[in-house]
Motif scaffolding. Structure first.
Motif, PDB file in Angstrom:
ATOM      1  N   VAL A 105       0.760  -1.522   0.006  1.00 34.22           N
ATOM      2  CA  VAL A 105      -0.204  -0.008   0.234  1.00 34.22           C
ATOM      3  C   VAL A 105       0.902   1.514   0.075  1.00 34.22           C
ATOM      4  O   VAL A 105       1.982   1.590   0.393  1.00 34.22           O
ATOM      5  CB  VAL A 105      -0.650   0.088   0.905  1.00 34.22           C
ATOM      6  CG1 VAL A 105      -0.451  -0.182   2.870  1.00 34.22           C
ATOM      7  CG2 VAL A 105      -2.115   1.203   0.868  1.00 34.22           C
ATOM      8  N   ASP A 106       0.527   1.980  -0.285  1.00 31.75           N
ATOM      9  CA  ASP A 106       0.998   3.716  -0.862  1.00 31.75           C
ATOM     10  C   ASP A 106       0.472   4.300   0.759  1.00 31.75           C
ATOM     11  O   ASP A 106      -0.318   4.159   1.009  1.00 31.75           O
ATOM     12  CB  ASP A 106      -0.023   4.711  -1.889  1.00 31.75           C
ATOM     13  CG  ASP A 106       1.166   5.737  -1.998  1.00 31.75           C
ATOM     14  OD1 ASP A 106       1.623   5.880  -1.065  1.00 31.75           O
ATOM     15  OD2 ASP A 106       1.051   6.251  -3.351  1.00 31.75           O
ATOM     16  N   SER A 107       1.680   4.351   1.296  1.00 29.13           N
ATOM     17  CA  SER A 107       1.152   4.930   2.437  1.00 29.13           C
ATOM     18  C   SER A 107       1.024   6.555   2.933  1.00 29.13           C
ATOM     19  O   SER A 107       0.381   7.084   3.281  1.00 29.13           O
ATOM     20  CB  SER A 107       2.547   5.090   3.263  1.00 29.13           C
ATOM     21  OG  SER A 107       3.618   5.767   2.877  1.00 29.13           O
ATOM     22  N   LYS A 114       6.403   4.479  -1.055  1.00 25.13           N
ATOM     23  CA  LYS A 114       6.349   6.231  -0.836  1.00 25.13           C
ATOM     24  C   LYS A 114       6.451   6.831   0.994  1.00 25.13           C
ATOM     25  O   LYS A 114       6.557   7.794   0.620  1.00 25.13           O
ATOM     26  CB  LYS A 114       5.753   6.654  -1.642  1.00 25.13           C
ATOM     27  CG  LYS A 114       4.566   6.045  -2.399  1.00 25.13           C
ATOM     28  CD  LYS A 114       3.392   6.347  -3.141  1.00 25.13           C
ATOM     29  CE  LYS A 114       4.298   6.353  -4.523  1.00 25.13           C
ATOM     30  NZ  LYS A 114       2.528   6.898  -5.139  1.00 25.13           N
ATOM     31  N   LEU A 115       7.715   5.760   1.232  1.00 21.73           N
ATOM     32  CA  LEU A 115       7.929   6.631   3.354  1.00 21.73           C
ATOM     33  C   LEU A 115       8.625   7.624   3.179  1.00 21.73           C
ATOM     34  O   LEU A 115       9.711   8.338   4.141  1.00 21.73           O
ATOM     35  CB  LEU A 115       8.455   5.393   3.822  1.00 21.73           C
ATOM     36  CG  LEU A 115       6.694   4.691   4.168  1.00 21.73           C
ATOM     37  CD1 LEU A 115       7.928   3.337   5.659  1.00 21.73           C
ATOM     38  CD2 LEU A 115       5.695   5.707   5.414  1.00 21.73           C
ATOM     39  N   ALA A 132      -0.244   6.322   8.776  1.00 26.02           N
ATOM     40  CA  ALA A 132      -0.642   4.941   7.509  1.00 26.02           C
ATOM     41  C   ALA A 132      -0.504   4.033   8.775  1.00 26.02           C
ATOM     42  O   ALA A 132      -1.340   3.006   8.359  1.00 26.02           O
ATOM     43  CB  ALA A 132      -0.329   5.006   6.352  1.00 26.02           C
ATOM     44  N   ALA A 133       1.040   3.703   8.988  1.00 23.55           N
ATOM     45  CA  ALA A 133       1.849   2.484   9.422  1.00 23.55           C
ATOM     46  C   ALA A 133       0.719   1.998  10.203  1.00 23.55           C
ATOM     47  O   ALA A 133       0.471   1.040  10.770  1.00 23.55           O
ATOM     48  CB  ALA A 133       3.534   3.012   9.471  1.00 23.55           C
ATOM     49  N   VAL A 148       9.161  -1.961   4.330  1.00 27.07           N
ATOM     50  CA  VAL A 148       9.009  -0.895   3.356  1.00 27.07           C
ATOM     51  C   VAL A 148      10.049   0.038   2.594  1.00 27.07           C
ATOM     52  O   VAL A 148      10.980  -0.645   2.735  1.00 27.07           O
ATOM     53  CB  VAL A 148       9.143   0.656   4.757  1.00 27.07           C
ATOM     54  CG1 VAL A 148       8.208   0.177   5.983  1.00 27.07           C
ATOM     55  CG2 VAL A 148      10.442   0.668   5.534  1.00 27.07           C
ATOM     56  N   GLY A 149       8.918   0.675   1.884  1.00 22.30           N
ATOM     57  CA  GLY A 149      10.156   1.280   0.511  1.00 22.30           C
ATOM     58  C   GLY A 149       9.654   2.586   0.188  1.00 22.30           C
ATOM     59  O   GLY A 149       9.476   3.266   1.252  1.00 22.30           O
TER      60      GLY A 149
END
Length: 181
Positions: free
Chosen positions: A71-73, A99-100, A108-109, A123-124
């Motif tokens: 998911v896109d954070s 997108k972190l 979001a996390a 995480v990315g």
């Protein structure tokens, strides 16, 4: 992505049936002696019934050892709602937040971890594979503290955020338990 890390990628450009493609990929991987297969389904910006049925059919057909929800954070509450819907349908095993590297501070996390009761595993922080990392809750908490300090926080707020830092570390790395009498 497969090319970036030097692993073979299975594709069937003419086949429009994702279940068949996934099953064929697994057959080919086994035939070549590969014991790890990553099935990456098409990303979507919104939930739709056809997509949910498609993903559930893939999971049922291939019976993966692990299912991760990516998911896109930066999508905020939408990310939480999407995670909840996917978990109800797929009962996934963990979360990958992307997108972190933007202005995200961990909301979001924490929200996703709380709502779906599944661990955040990766995480990315960028587009390349070297930007994918194992999730460390203490780093997310440090980011929240640093963001508050940079944006003009006062000493008393830093103390509050330190308490939140401990809470984030606990929530993101430990399962929730509930004791009943």
């Amino acid at each position: 992505v497969g090319e970036q890390v030097g692993v073979p990628v299975y594709m069937e450009l003419e086949n429009k049936n994702p279940v068949e493609i996934a099953m064929n990929a697994i057959r080919e991987a086994r035939a070549k002696g590969n014991d790890v297969v990553i099935v990456d389904t098409a990303g979507r910006l919104a939930i739709d019934e056809q997509m949910m049925k498609e993903i559930a059919a893939i999971k049922s057909a291939i019976q993966p050892d692990e299912t991760l929800f990516v998911v896109d954070s930066m999508t905020g509450q939408d990310a939480v709602n999407t995670a909840k819907e996917f978990n109800e349908r797929l009962d996934f095993d963990g979360v990958v937040l992307t997108k972190l590297d933007g202005d995200t501070r961990g909301g979001a996390a924490l929200s996703i971890r709380t709502v779906v009761d599944k661990p955040i595993k990766f995480v990315g922080t960028g587009e390349k594979m070297d930007a994918l990392d194992i999730f460390h809750p203490e780093r997310m908490a440090d980011l929240a503290v640093a963001a508050h300090v940079v944006h003009g926080g006062h000493a008393r707020n830093i103390v509050r955020i330190t308490v939140i830092q401990s809470y984030i570390g606990h929530v993101c790395s430990n399962p929730f338990t509930m004791l009943a009498e």
